[in-house]
Design a protein around this motif. Structure first.
Motif, PDB file in Angstrom:
ATOM      1  N   TRP A  45       0.836  -1.209   0.000  1.00  0.00           N
ATOM      2  CA  TRP A  45       0.000   0.000   0.000  1.00  0.00           C
ATOM      3  C   TRP A  45       0.868   1.256   0.000  1.00  0.00           C
ATOM      4  N   VAL A  46       1.863   1.294   0.898  1.00  0.00           N
ATOM      5  CA  VAL A  46       2.759   2.454   0.983  1.00  0.00           C
ATOM      6  C   VAL A  46       3.562   2.601  -0.309  1.00  0.00           C
ATOM      7  N   LEU A  47       4.091   1.499  -0.812  1.00  0.00           N
ATOM      8  CA  LEU A  47       4.908   1.542  -2.028  1.00  0.00           C
ATOM      9  C   LEU A  47       4.091   2.029  -3.221  1.00  0.00           C
ATOM     10  N   GLY A  48       2.849   1.568  -3.332  1.00  0.00           N
ATOM     11  CA  GLY A  48       2.003   1.989  -4.440  1.00  0.00           C
ATOM     12  C   GLY A  48       1.722   3.482  -4.419  1.00  0.00           C
ATOM     13  N   ILE A  49       1.413   4.013  -3.243  1.00  0.00           N
ATOM     14  CA  ILE A  49       1.159   5.452  -3.110  1.00  0.00           C
ATOM     15  C   ILE A  49       2.413   6.245  -3.475  1.00  0.00           C
ATOM     16  N   LEU A  50       3.552   5.781  -2.968  1.00  0.00           N
ATOM     17  CA  LEU A  50       4.816   6.472  -3.218  1.00  0.00           C
ATOM     18  C   LEU A  50       5.166   6.473  -4.700  1.00  0.00           C
ATOM     19  N   LEU A 121       1.472  -8.271  -0.595  1.00  0.00           N
ATOM     20  CA  LEU A 121       2.255  -7.090  -0.973  1.00  0.00           C
ATOM     21  C   LEU A 121       1.829  -6.586  -2.349  1.00  0.00           C
ATOM     22  N   GLY A 122       1.726  -7.505  -3.319  1.00  0.00           N
ATOM     23  CA  GLY A 122       1.300  -7.109  -4.660  1.00  0.00           C
ATOM     24  C   GLY A 122      -0.112  -6.572  -4.681  1.00  0.00           C
ATOM     25  N   MET A 127      -3.891  -2.001  -5.151  1.00  0.00           N
ATOM     26  CA  MET A 127      -4.991  -1.243  -4.557  1.00  0.00           C
ATOM     27  C   MET A 127      -4.684   0.249  -4.480  1.00  0.00           C
ATOM     28  N   SER A 128      -3.411   0.593  -4.255  1.00  0.00           N
ATOM     29  CA  SER A 128      -3.060   2.004  -4.087  1.00  0.00           C
ATOM     30  C   SER A 128      -2.592   2.660  -5.376  1.00  0.00           C
ATOM     31  N   ALA A 129      -1.880   1.914  -6.233  1.00  0.00           N
ATOM     32  CA  ALA A 129      -1.287   2.524  -7.416  1.00  0.00           C
ATOM     33  C   ALA A 129      -2.133   2.378  -8.676  1.00  0.00           C
ATOM     34  N   VAL A 130      -3.016   1.374  -8.730  1.00  0.00           N
ATOM     35  CA  VAL A 130      -3.771   1.102  -9.949  1.00  0.00           C
ATOM     36  C   VAL A 130      -5.271   1.339  -9.773  1.00  0.00           C
ATOM     37  N   ASN A 131      -5.784   1.220  -8.553  1.00  0.00           N
ATOM     38  CA  ASN A 131      -7.192   1.473  -8.300  1.00  0.00           C
ATOM     39  C   ASN A 131      -7.583   2.852  -8.833  1.00  0.00           C
TER      40      ASN A 131
END
Length: 222
Positions: A45-50, A121-122, A127-131
């Motif tokens: 989640w954190v990595l996707g947002i970043l 993790l994936g 959820m954060s980067a593609v949603n």
């Protein structure tokens, strides 16, 4: 710097208050492999947002130069993002459960008990980067940061603030569970039920406010 952080705060709040990711994190914390999947989901989640906010910041800076002045190109992009957020808000409102109806939850929630660390993790990253909802908010944040900051240090600080605030509502229950698992199971389950029932209304109101705000800022760029 303060003005930029002020612009990304409501956008970070929009990501943070998204009920579905919080529900997903809670379901993982209530699963047999709570610690493994919960931590994996949080990291993703954190990595996707970043990653998402950083990419859009770089794209915005390359288009605008980051001088902070009126930018018609920024205004056009903000109008498009604001309109998409408003459309998403209308769709979310129309999809809310009527009185007496059970809220419809995504089918993937039934597979959470079977997730491994890499899968969690994936899944958190997606959820954060593609949603679509979170991607629109991350794009708006990146646009605000990239168009208003001219140095990498200031941009990095703004991205970090956005990421920490946006990830906070997933981080708090995961970290809390690691510290006091037994005491949090009941409250987490109650919170999950409330969020599931009010997901559509929460997102509709939140995206409506942010969309209108974004359109207003866009008009100021011309």
């Amino acid at each position: 710097m303060g003005a930029v952080i002020g612009e990304v705060l409501p956008l970070a709040l929009g990501v943070a208050i998204s009920p579905i990711p919080i529900i997903a994190a809670i379901l993982m914390l209530l699963s047999p492999r709570a610690r493994v999947t919960g931590v994996g989901f949080l990291l993703g989640w954190v990595l996707g947002i970043l990653v998402a906010s950083s990419i859009f910041t770089l794209l915005s800076a390359s288009l605008t130069g980051g001088d902070g002045g009126p930018q018609p190109v920024v205004g056009v992009i903000q109008l498009v993002l604001g309109a998409l957020l408003l459309l998403t808000a209308v769709r979310s409102w129309r999809g809310r459960p009527r009185d007496g109806e059970e809220p419809a939850m995504p089918a993937w929630m039934g597979a959470i008990d079977k997730m491994s660390l890499p899968m969690a993790l994936g899944f958190g990253f997606l959820m954060s980067a593609v949603n679509p909802k979170n991607l629109l908010l991350a794009a708006s944040a990146g646009l605000a940061i990239g168009s208003a900051t001219s140095d990498a240090g200031s941009a990095a600080i703004a991205i970090a603030v956005f990421t920490v605030l946006a990830a906070s509502t997933v981080a708090v229950p995961v970290i809390g569970y690691l510290v006091a698992a037994d005491r949090l199971r009941g409250p987490l389950d109650s919170l999950r039920g409330w969020l599931a029932s009010n997901n559509a209304v929460i997102m509709a109101v939140l995206l409506l406010v942010i969309g209108v705000s974004l359109v207003g800022k866009a008009l100021g760029q011309f």
